[in-house]
Design a protein around this motif. Structure first.
Motif, PDB file in Angstrom:
ATOM      1  N   GLN A   1      -8.208  -0.572   4.725  1.00 30.08           N
ATOM      2  CA  GLN A   1      -6.848  -0.052   4.484  1.00 30.08           C
ATOM      3  C   GLN A   1      -6.797   1.052   3.436  1.00 30.08           C
ATOM      4  OE1 GLN A   1      -3.827  -3.387   4.195  1.00 30.08           O
ATOM      5  NE2 GLN A   1      -5.713  -4.569   4.338  1.00 30.08           N
ATOM      6  N   ASP A   2      -7.842   1.151   2.612  1.00 27.82           N
ATOM      7  CA  ASP A   2      -7.787   2.114   1.498  1.00 27.82           C
ATOM      8  C   ASP A   2      -9.205   2.594   1.182  1.00 27.82           C
ATOM      9  OD1 ASP A   2      -6.940   3.603  -0.657  1.00 27.82           O
ATOM     10  OD2 ASP A   2      -6.602   1.891  -1.985  1.00 27.82           O
TER      11      ASP A   2
ATOM     12  N   GLU B   1      -9.697   4.816  -1.932  1.00 24.26           N
ATOM     13  CA  GLU B   1      -9.040   4.342  -3.156  1.00 24.26           C
ATOM     14  C   GLU B   1      -7.863   5.240  -3.537  1.00 24.26           C
ATOM     15  OE1 GLU B   1     -11.940   2.824  -5.932  1.00 24.26           O
ATOM     16  OE2 GLU B   1     -10.463   2.761  -7.530  1.00 24.26           O
ATOM     17  N   GLU B   2      -6.962   5.424  -2.562  1.00 30.02           N
ATOM     18  CA  GLU B   2      -5.813   6.305  -2.796  1.00 30.02           C
ATOM     19  C   GLU B   2      -4.503   5.539  -2.835  1.00 30.02           C
ATOM     20  OE1 GLU B   2      -7.485  10.154  -0.275  1.00 30.02           O
ATOM     21  OE2 GLU B   2      -6.684   8.414   0.778  1.00 30.02           O
ATOM     22  N   LYS B   3      -4.544   4.264  -2.385  1.00 32.70           N
ATOM     23  CA  LYS B   3      -3.268   3.566  -2.189  1.00 32.70           C
ATOM     24  C   LYS B   3      -3.051   2.398  -3.151  1.00 32.70           C
ATOM     25  CE  LYS B   3      -3.705   4.625   2.707  1.00 32.70           C
ATOM     26  NZ  LYS B   3      -4.167   4.078   3.988  1.00 32.70           N
TER      27      LYS B   3
ATOM     28  N   ARG C   1      -7.557  -0.666  -2.929  1.00 29.88           N
ATOM     29  CA  ARG C   1      -8.974  -0.802  -3.280  1.00 29.88           C
ATOM     30  C   ARG C   1      -9.141  -1.018  -4.781  1.00 29.88           C
ATOM     31  NH1 ARG C   1     -14.264   2.134  -0.610  1.00 29.88           N
ATOM     32  NH2 ARG C   1     -15.747   0.991  -1.911  1.00 29.88           N
TER      33      ARG C   1
END
Ligand code: NAD
Ligand code: GLY
Length: 365
Positions: A233-234, A237-239, A242
């Motif tokens: 899902q990430d 590591e932008e959301k 993570r």
């Protein structure tokens, strides 16, 4: 750890064009060649400890698959995660004329996975990469998710790339030679997964886990599946999702930096960092004190430290944390806190006073 192929567990990491499987089982190191159909020559990158123990076995397996291979060994330890060692590796790959269709296998712990992964990401702008993790930490964490890189004198993991492996082969038999202290360090990350995402897993591991436990493969599978679902899902590591994997890592990394990466293993520093993060979670995120106590208990039950050694001052850790008011006001330190066992949130801001208290408490028994 009996070796039956039927015991093989597979976690699929669904990343579209970059999807891959994580295989977990016993006796599968000697079958790595079965999973390779092309991609020679195969460069096996390892450290001197692991290369000596397992290099020949994996080379035989690759040879049995009809592919040529060569083994490169680097010195064991974090100091090999450097640009110098990376340059040496890249030259060796070039001298051996590894083509773009060639394959790099990382055989070892997280140091080798990160280093060889970065070489695989960079050499000829990217070649096939297979992770064969041989520490518990690498099996449950560093071999999955595609973060690769090396350290700079200025700090850890400051240079790197996202480069997903094509396959991860985690052979539990390799853990029989792993020193107990290294096994315990891996348990810190296992406890982390339970704390952030799976209360039942936490309850199990809080009792203590040993390499010979019959459910070790199940435990590793659960950790890998948690990481896989988060990375899916990430990936980059932008959301904020993570980032949940960094529970305990803000102070843990500061402890490693303050002690020049010489006093604590990565997992040990993270264990101490998780104790502090649990205390902060009680103050700021509604974690019941009883749950924070259980985290401390789980760390102790797995032979992990929960306090700073007498020679390590809280001031040195705070300095490494960059914990002055200006930095905190700029929001540089983002924290992962728990609202309950199994429920975490990222991006939490805490005051520098509270961070100081959390670190100071680590000097108490
Ligand atoms: P490591 O790679 O240094 O291995 C620990 C020690 O155990 C080494 O001396 C090694 O030679 C030895 N060893 C490894 N496997 C063995 C075996 N089966 N038998 C006997 N000895 C064995 O340490 P680690 O804890 O695996 O990894 C730590 C590194 O992982 C750190 O650099 C950390 O930054 C990185 N990391 C990366 C990620 C990521 O997502 N990429 C995640 C977590 C940690
Ligand atoms: N170990 C943290 C991550 O993979 O994102």
């Amino acid at each position: 750890m009996s070796a039956e192929p039927s015991d093989l567990k597979t976690v699929h990491v669904d990343l579209g064009a970059r999807a891959y499987d994580v295989l977990i089982g016993s006796g599968i190191l000697a079958r790595v060649g079965d999973f390779l159909s092309s991609g020679e020559p195969v460069a096996i990158i390892s450290d001197a400890n692991v290369g000596e123990l397992m290099g020949e076995r994996i080379q035989q397996s690759v040879m049995a698959a009809g592919l040529s291979s060569f083994l490169i060994e680097v010195p064991p330890g974090e100091s090999s995660k450097s640009l110098d060692v990376m340059a040496h590796l890249l030259s060796r790959l070039a001298k051996k004329k590894v083509p773009r269709a060639g394959t790099i296998i990382a055989l070892g712990g997280g140091v080798i996975g990160d280093l060889a992964g970065f070489a695989a990401a960079s050499y000829l702008r990217g070649v096939n990469f297979i992770q064969v993790p041989t520490t518990l930490l690498a099996m449950v964490d560093s071999s999955v998710g595609g973060k690769t890189g090396v350290n700079l004198p200025e700090g850890k993991n400051l240079v790197g790339a996202f480069h997903q492996p094509k396959l991860v082969v985690a052979d539990l038999d390799t853990l029989t030679t792993l020193p107990p202290r290294e096994f315990a360090a891996g348990m810190a990350e296992v406890i982390k997964y339970g704390a952030i995402a799976d209360r039942a897993l936490f309850d199990r591991v809080a009792k203590g886990v040993k390499p010979e436990d019959a459910d070790l493969a199940d435990i590793i599978e659960k950790c890998v599946a948690i990481k896989a679902r988060i990375v899916e899902q990430d990936e980059f590591e932008e959301k904020g999702l993570r980032a949940l994997l960094n529970f305990g890592h803000t102070i843990g990394h500061a402890i490693e930096k303050a002690t020049k990466y010489e006093t604590y293993l990565h997992g040990e520093a993270i264990a101490i960092g998780m104790r502090a993060a649990a205390w902060l979670s009680v103050q700021q995120a509604g974690l019941p004190q009883l749950d924070a106590d259980r985290i401390e208990g789980a760390l102790k039950a797995n032979d992990l430290p929960i306090s700073l050694k007498p020679g390590v001052s809280s001031d040195s850790v705070l300095a490494a944390l960059g914990n002055d008011k200006k930095v905190a006001a700029d929001g540089r330190n983002r924290w992962v806190l728990l609202s309950s066992l199994g429920e975490a949130k990222s991006g939490c801001e805490i005051s520098s006073d509270l961070a100081s208290q959390a670190v100071y408490r680590l000097t108490l028994k």
